[in-house]
Design a protein around this motif. Sequence first.
Motif, PDB file in Angstrom:
ATOM      1  N   SER A   1      97.557 -30.157  44.977  1.00 21.67           N
ATOM      2  CA  SER A   1      97.054 -28.522  44.540  1.00 21.67           C
ATOM      3  C   SER A   1      96.255 -28.797  43.360  1.00 21.67           C
ATOM      4  O   SER A   1      95.530 -27.803  43.404  1.00 21.67           O
ATOM      5  CB  SER A   1      98.769 -27.714  44.681  1.00 21.67           C
ATOM      6  N   CYS A   2      96.910 -29.402  42.272  1.00 20.00           N
ATOM      7  CA  CYS A   2      96.081 -28.952  41.534  1.00 20.00           C
ATOM      8  C   CYS A   2      95.346 -30.183  41.127  1.00 20.00           C
ATOM      9  O   CYS A   2      94.115 -30.265  39.693  1.00 20.00           O
ATOM     10  CB  CYS A   2      96.749 -28.060  40.105  1.00 20.00           C
TER      11      CYS A   2
ATOM     12  N   PHE B   1     104.387 -27.824  41.421  1.00 15.26           N
ATOM     13  CA  PHE B   1     104.471 -27.961  42.635  1.00 15.26           C
ATOM     14  C   PHE B   1     105.470 -29.111  43.021  1.00 15.26           C
ATOM     15  O   PHE B   1     104.633 -29.899  41.803  1.00 15.26           O
ATOM     16  CB  PHE B   1     102.509 -28.400  43.346  1.00 15.26           C
TER      17      PHE B   1
HETATM   18 ZN   LIG Z   1     100.312 -29.394  40.275  1.00 12.45          ZN
END
Ligand SMILES: [Zn+2]
Lengths: 412, 242
Positions: free
Chosen positions: A203-204, A222
Amino acid sequence: MAGNTEPLSPRAKLAVTAGKAAAAVSRAAGRGSGSVIGGKVALKLDPDLLGRLAQNLDVVLVSATNGKTTTTRLIAEALRASGPVVSNALGANMPAGITSALAGGTDAKYGVIEVDEKYLAMVARDTTPKVIALLNLSRDQLDRAAETRMLAERWREGLAGSKAVIVANADDPLIVWAASSSANVVWVAAGQEWKDDAWSCPSCGGVLQRPGDDWGCGECGFRRPSPSWALSGDHVIDPHGSAWPIRLQLPGRANKANATSSAAVAAVFGVPPQVALERMYQVQAVAGRYDVVHFQNRELRLLLAKNPAGWLETFSLIDPPPTPVILSVNARGADGTDTSWLWDVDYTRLSGHPIFVIGDRKLDLAVRLEVAGLGFRVCESVDEAVQLAPPGRIEAIANYTAFQDLRRRVGN
Amino acid sequence: MSDNSLRVVWVYPDLLSTYGDQGNVLVVERRARQRGLNVARVDVRSDQQIPTSGDIYLIGGGEDRPQRLAAERLRRDGGLHRAVANGAIVFSVCAGYQILGHEFINDLGEREQGLGLLDVISTRGEGARCVGDVLADIDDRLGLPQLTGFENHQGITHVGPNARPFARVRLGNGNGTGDGTEGAYNETVFGTYMHGPVLARNPQIADLLLKLALDVNALPPTDDRWFEELRNERIAAATQSA
Ligand SMILES: [Zn+2]
């Protein structure tokens, strides 16, 4: 959930017949089973054929880097408890092969379909599946160009609007990323032995923390969803907390994980876990994998391992030392022509096994094993390797085209 | 080299280890141990600090987003600069090679600042990806045999005046600039596009890194039979396919 009631349109019917004729010609010409060429001809005549063939079936799609052929087979066996099944059992998993397989099963209630990772979103759009099973994603030699995370991203976008129930592995962060855009997910704790493709948060981009079996991103939150199904040792734990014993002829932890996901899929169609698991016992070998063959008065077990995660799972299922092991690696088109991935495989796990090395790229393997500090013999052929191997059943592990070579040579 | 052990640092395996890059670490480790050295291998994840007292630093390849994340974290960390100032040897491959330069094109299509430890600038090629076996002659000053490797990249790297091309390609693309250069190096920092992994295909380069780190001119010989057979096979294969 009905069987085939609506008749195919005349155009679709013609396409199916033409496809079958082409497949027969291809078979007669000695070009293998003919399923792919038949499907290609049929799709050309009627580009919507795949969707039309699927419209009267309850469709299950299965995709993953590893285990999709086996899991497709296990799900097909389980669902036969509830009705006739059509399936691309031989692993022809791109649209043409899938079309050809479905065309062969006009009386079926279920279509259980293995899908190549790159085509999942497209096939999911065309076939409106009831269930999509997502098992794992990791680096794969067959697909060097497509970054594993990009593949997860494409799945995520492609599945976002799907009405299918997604049965997904909660232990694989990339699978969770791909599945969590969907409204209806059944999480399965199926485990993940290979972790080297998921240290970075999908996700990041933060670093994932992985204490024990849990995982989560410290930066964006997440994290591992809590599963409703789980593999626990030799048992499947269902959503009610009941444990069902897994009895398989197929070896290894990975196949127990495949059975767990398959039981979760079968349950969506009302097949209870004990019925599903009992039926899975019948599966002995899948497209030659795990087959035990006799060759030169010796027993050989044939094991396919196409990528680092697959090799790791395979090492965990072979008989302990001093069982002799034959390793075979090619680097032809279908394998990927770069052998660097051999260095992602922890060959020290073979310590104590007599090792025999064959295949087009036996010298890459030799250097790999040398640097791992293992003893080995380089052989010209499987015949020579078998002759040199000390007594006992031999485990033969090979990547894609090397596995095909091996099967051809040992007459399987 | 501090105390009696050689410190080998593998930089960011969580981000930069896509193409069997661990192989380069394993080959350096193995060849150092064969020479009777104690080896302390340190794998540094991208949420950890880069130690500044290592002897040899290895940096691998990676996909576009991890490459950007690695560059951001290495710039912020600063440890690699201090290590190089302390005289450490750095060997980098593909995405790692680009990061060591002044700048490269990141996954967002923007110019990303590198570490400036090697005088190179990377851009992205417009044409087909460079994929396949490479055969090259390593710069004469290094006194090494032919370079064999496997390339798989879209990047193009220009070597500036404060670095030298590591090799000249006979077959394949290398830096992709069309001038036949492959890789770059200065006194202590090396970069190449070669996978394979490159040190498994060219163990003499691993020995060069050891000699530089140990500040010696020669190392005890090793039995390199399988390395030699592999090299001969790959050199023949590259020559035939050309
Ligand atoms: Zn993340």
